[in-house]
Design a protein around this motif. Structure first.
Motif, short mmCIF file in Angstrom:
data_model
loop_
_atom_site.label_atom_id
_atom_site.label_comp_id
_atom_site.label_asym_id
_atom_site.label_seq_id
_atom_site.Cartn_x
_atom_site.Cartn_y
_atom_site.Cartn_z
N GLY A 203 -15.08 43.71 -16.38
CA GLY A 203 -15.38 44.65 -15.30
C GLY A 203 -15.70 44.04 -13.95
N LEU A 204 -15.63 42.71 -13.83
CA LEU A 204 -15.85 42.08 -12.53
C LEU A 204 -14.50 41.84 -11.85
N PRO A 205 -14.48 41.71 -10.52
CA PRO A 205 -13.20 41.49 -9.83
C PRO A 205 -12.73 40.04 -9.93
N GLY A 206 -12.68 39.53 -11.14
CA GLY A 206 -12.26 38.16 -11.37
C GLY A 206 -12.66 37.72 -12.76
N LEU A 207 -12.09 36.61 -13.21
CA LEU A 207 -12.38 36.08 -14.54
C LEU A 207 -13.80 35.52 -14.60
N THR B 174 -6.19 50.78 -21.53
CA THR B 174 -6.80 51.97 -22.15
C THR B 174 -8.32 51.92 -22.12
N ARG B 175 -8.87 50.76 -21.65
CA ARG B 175 -10.32 50.57 -21.57
C ARG B 175 -10.97 50.72 -22.94
N PRO C 201 -17.55 49.01 -22.23
CA PRO C 201 -18.67 49.55 -21.45
C PRO C 201 -18.40 49.56 -19.95
N GLN C 202 -18.93 50.56 -19.28
CA GLN C 202 -18.84 50.63 -17.82
C GLN C 202 -20.03 49.86 -17.24
N TYR C 203 -19.84 48.55 -17.13
CA TYR C 203 -20.94 47.70 -16.66
C TYR C 203 -21.23 47.95 -15.18
#
Length: 230
Positions: free
Chosen positions: A178-182, A111-112, A132-134
């Protein structure tokens, strides 16, 4: 052997999404260090220097991030004690621009949405906001953290994160995501977050949200400033 290794690597993202992931971080507060040094350097405090001997300038806190079913909790796992080892009362910094305040963060990546629970002057405040949309800038620079190849990302020129794409959960310590990974390591203006351990097959559950007084982020800052300046 190569085919088997490749199969394991291909399955890793799916396994990570299916299991509970538990990550432990050490967190160093740059803000705390600056405030303690400022207090101890104040001329009016020099004659009472012994009172500040229990302040740990280089102290690090420990937090645990648990991720399961696209939900996560980030909570302190070693809360500060009211008494030191010698029985003396621990001094908590309170000033016009800073005070130590416990907090926890809960995210719903579907749900962001995000919930922050902040314990401030004996009151727990609950702040609900969208995640937040980082605007991360991913770099080609890489380094190994605990044997895992991580990549560098920056935010607003002031925040640096290192993330591990082989665990594609898109989450991280505190409010960051928001990054493509942990996210394993991160440094912002206030804190330095360093990953200490990862368990991708954990039995830990996402922590239940704390209860408290619901306020907006703007109202919390107003309350905080007003109480500290009373």
């Amino acid at each position: 052997m190569k085919i088997k290794t490749l199969f394991v690597l291909m399955m890793l993202p799916m396994l990570c999404l299916a299991q509970s992931i538990e990550v432990k971080y050490s967190v160093f507060s740059k803000q705390r260090k600056e405030q303690i040094e400022k207090i101890m350097g104040n001329r009016q405090n020099l004659e009472h220097k012994g009172l500040f001997s229990g302040m740990e300038v280089e102290k690090e806190d420990s937090f645990c991030l648990v991720i399961k079913d696209r939900q996560s909790s980030y909570v302190r796992i070693e809360p500060e004690e009211d008494l030191g080892d010698d029985g003396d009362v621990k001094i908590i910094l309170v000033g016009g621009d800073y005070s130590e305040e416990d907090h926890a963060v809960y995210k719903n990546l579907t749900t962001r949405t995000m919930v922050e629970a902040k314990d401030f002057l004996a009151v727990t405040y609950i702040i609900e906001t969208p995640i937040p949309q980082y605007d991360w800038k991913v770099c080609s620079e890489s380094k190994e953290i605990m044997g895992m190849k991580c990549y560098r990302a920056t935010l607003n020129g002031t925040i640096t994160a290192w993330f591990y794409p082989e665990i594609p959960v898109g989450d991280g310590p505190d409010v960051y995501a928001g990054l493509p990974g942990l996210i394993l390591d991160l440094e912002d203006e206030r804190n330095i977050y360093h990953c200490m351990s990862i368990n991708t097959n954990s039995h830990s559950a996402v922590a239940e949200k704390k209860r408290g007084k619901k306020v907006s982020a703007e109202l919390f800052e107003e309350i905080r400033k007003r109480r500290l300046n009373d």
